[in-house]
Design an enzyme around this catalytic site. Structure first.
Site, short mmCIF file in Angstrom:
data_model
loop_
_atom_site.label_atom_id
_atom_site.label_comp_id
_atom_site.label_asym_id
_atom_site.label_seq_id
_atom_site.Cartn_x
_atom_site.Cartn_y
_atom_site.Cartn_z
N PRO A 292 -6.17 0.46 7.01
CG PRO A 292 -7.92 1.16 8.37
CD PRO A 292 -7.13 -0.05 8.00
CB ILE A 293 -3.68 5.60 5.98
CG1 ILE A 293 -4.51 6.00 4.75
CG2 ILE A 293 -2.62 4.56 5.63
CD1 ILE A 293 -3.74 6.72 3.66
CG ASP A 294 -8.88 5.54 9.84
OD1 ASP A 294 -8.11 4.58 9.66
OD2 ASP A 294 -9.63 5.62 10.84
CG LEU A 295 -6.48 5.82 13.37
CD1 LEU A 295 -5.98 4.76 14.36
CD2 LEU A 295 -7.61 6.64 13.99
CG ASN B 12 8.35 -3.89 12.42
OD1 ASN B 12 8.62 -3.89 11.22
ND2 ASN B 12 7.49 -4.75 12.94
CB CYS C 162 -0.95 -6.91 3.01
SG CYS C 162 -1.00 -6.81 4.78
CB VAL D 33 -3.74 -6.47 16.35
CG1 VAL D 33 -3.10 -5.30 15.61
CG2 VAL D 33 -3.40 -6.42 17.84
NE ARG E 176 -0.05 -0.19 7.48
CZ ARG E 176 -1.16 0.44 7.09
NH1 ARG E 176 -1.60 0.29 5.87
NH2 ARG E 176 -1.82 1.24 7.90
#
Ligand code: EPZ
Length: 419
Positions: free
Chosen positions: A122-125, A23, A116, A326, A92
């Site tokens: 989401p990817i709003d941020l 990561n 997944c 989370v 992702r």
């Protein structure tokens, strides 16, 4: 397709070298797109997510050269700003290419990474931050088209300290015009490692590791060499495997300061842990004492260690409580563990784990990469033989995990599904 065959193992002992952080490697690889000069990354673990990211970047025109744990990346001749749709949906982290391509070329067209098994994700941020920087984001047909005449420094507040959103907005702002503040940002060690890498390339990022970043845009970035930090989740996974089977192990190439939450929990549960400069000793015999954990953004207990700790708790003394704050659906492994004789009740984001004296081997399957690791941990403690299917999930997050565990006495081997 392949599977792991795992047999009950006792008293693991010996030394394991931890690999480079998945990561940290993924955002740092995306950051290489920000310069035309060669970047050399050392300490890379060639787990499948890293290899998928490499092939995505090669398709965009990056030249790469891999020699063991060392890869060189040169993104001088980029021929496309449209990463392969299906590959982006596979991992992702490939969405991090958006921030880098937007910063360098002012435009990117990329698949929405999708969810997944652990959640909608989401990817709003990410998109809200790109828009604050002056980009136009249009979504449709599963794709996001992002464009900007110019990116201008601004103040961004993240509703949640999202790791990916923090990384993407760092990538988008290091070449922006002016200063960008990212407040309530993620503070994970992988973010700090990415900031060290970018500053070595000539970026001006202050505050990494804190909940506010100040990024002063620069005109250009140059190549550099960087060693990726050790993978704290791989280290923790091996520690929990040794605690489940019992034994005494030494981990090399480990940052104990990145493992504080887990180390304290292991001690609370009865393991003895000694922290060294870049090594860690862990010893545990007999059953652990179950306790309560709540997953939190760093430096809280990491969600990426939740499944593995649940596996250990299944054979602990007393009742353990796990509160997963989370992700909204990160208990898929509970059902598989119960098939092995565990006693786990899931209530929304909370799991109650009543320790049992023994688990029994059976056939189970991985539902995500950390769930797969959890099944290995429980199989090492279970009586008899366990067959773990869908291990390509495990290979996404670990490089030859079975060899590392076998090296300290675990009875585990990889077989083809046909065997
Ligand atoms: C990173 O995922 C890690 N992946 C994950 O590790 C890790 O579990 C996660 O951070 C949390 O620590 C990589 O670094 C490649 P987030 P990411 O954005 O960036 C919500 C593993 O096992 N959110 O911090 O996708 C989201 O729904 C993987 O190695 C929004 O609501 O995680 C989630 O509930 C699994 N909107 C929470 O934030 C957004 O725009 C945390 O997600 C973005 C996120």
């Amino acid at each position: 397709m392949e599977k792991f065959i795992v047999e009950q193992s006792h008293a693991l002992k010996g030394t394991v070298r931890v690999g480079g952080s998945k990561n940290a490697a993924l955002p740092i690889m995306a950051a290489c797109l920000l310069t035309k000069e060669e970047c050399v990354l050392e300490g890379i673990s060639h787990l499948s997510d890293v290899d998928t990211m490499l092939s995505l970047m090669e398709e965009l025109g990056c030249r790469t050269c891999c020699e063991g744990e060392r890869i060189s990346v040169c993104c001088a001749d980029i021929c496309s700003t449209q990463p392969d749709y299906n590959k982006v949906k596979q991992i992702r982290a490939s969405f991090l290419l958006a921030g880098a391509l937007l910063a360098r070329f002012g435009t990117v067209s990329i698949a929405m990474p999708g969810g997944c098994s652990i959640g909608v994700r989401p990817i709003d941020l990410h998109l809200k931050g790109f828009e604050k920087l002056g980009a136009l984001c249009e979504t449709g047909h599963g794709t996001v088209n992002i464009s900007a005449e110019k990116l201008t420094g601004c103040e961004i507040y993240l509703d949640f300290p999202s790791v990916g959103a923090t990384e993407n907005l760092i990538l988008a702002s290091v070449l922006a015009d002016g200063v960008t503040y990212i407040r309530n940002c993620a503070t994970e060690p992988e973010i700090s490692d990415m900031a060290v890498f970018l500053n070595r390339m000539g970026a001006r990022i202050e505050g990494a590791g804190s909940d506010m970043l100040r990024i002063t845009g620069v005109k250009r970035l140059h190549g550099c060499t960087h060693r990726i930090i050790p993978d704290r989740i791989e280290a923790g996974t091996i520690m929990l495997a040794a605690a489940a089977a019992g034994g005494k192990i030494r981990l090399e190439n480990v940052r104990c300061d990145h493992l504080t939450a887990l180390i304290h929990k292991m001690r609370e549960m009865g393991a003895s842990v000694t922290e060294g400069e870049n090594y860690l000793l862990m010893e545990k015999r007999g059953r652990v004492n179950n306790t309560a954990i709540k997953t939190m953004p760093y430096p809280g207990f990491p969600t990426d260690m939740q499944a593995q700790l649940m596996a250990l708790m299944t054979i602990g003394k007393g009742t353990g409580i796990i509160n997963e704050t989370v992700f909204e659906n990160r208990f898929m492994h509970a059902a598989e563990l119960n098939r092995m004789g565990a006693d786990i009740k899931v209530e929304g984001r909370c799991a109650i784990v009543r320790g049992v004296r023994r688990l029994t081997g059976t056939s189970v399957k991985a539902t995500d990469l950390r769930a797969g690791a959890a099944l290995i941990i429980s199989a090492l403690a279970a009586e008899g033989k366990t067959e773990i299917g869908e291990i390509e999930y495990v290979d996404r997050g670990y490089y030859h995990l079975e060899d590392k565990l076998a090296g300290i006495g675990a009875r585990i081997e990889r077989r083809s599904d046909e065997d």
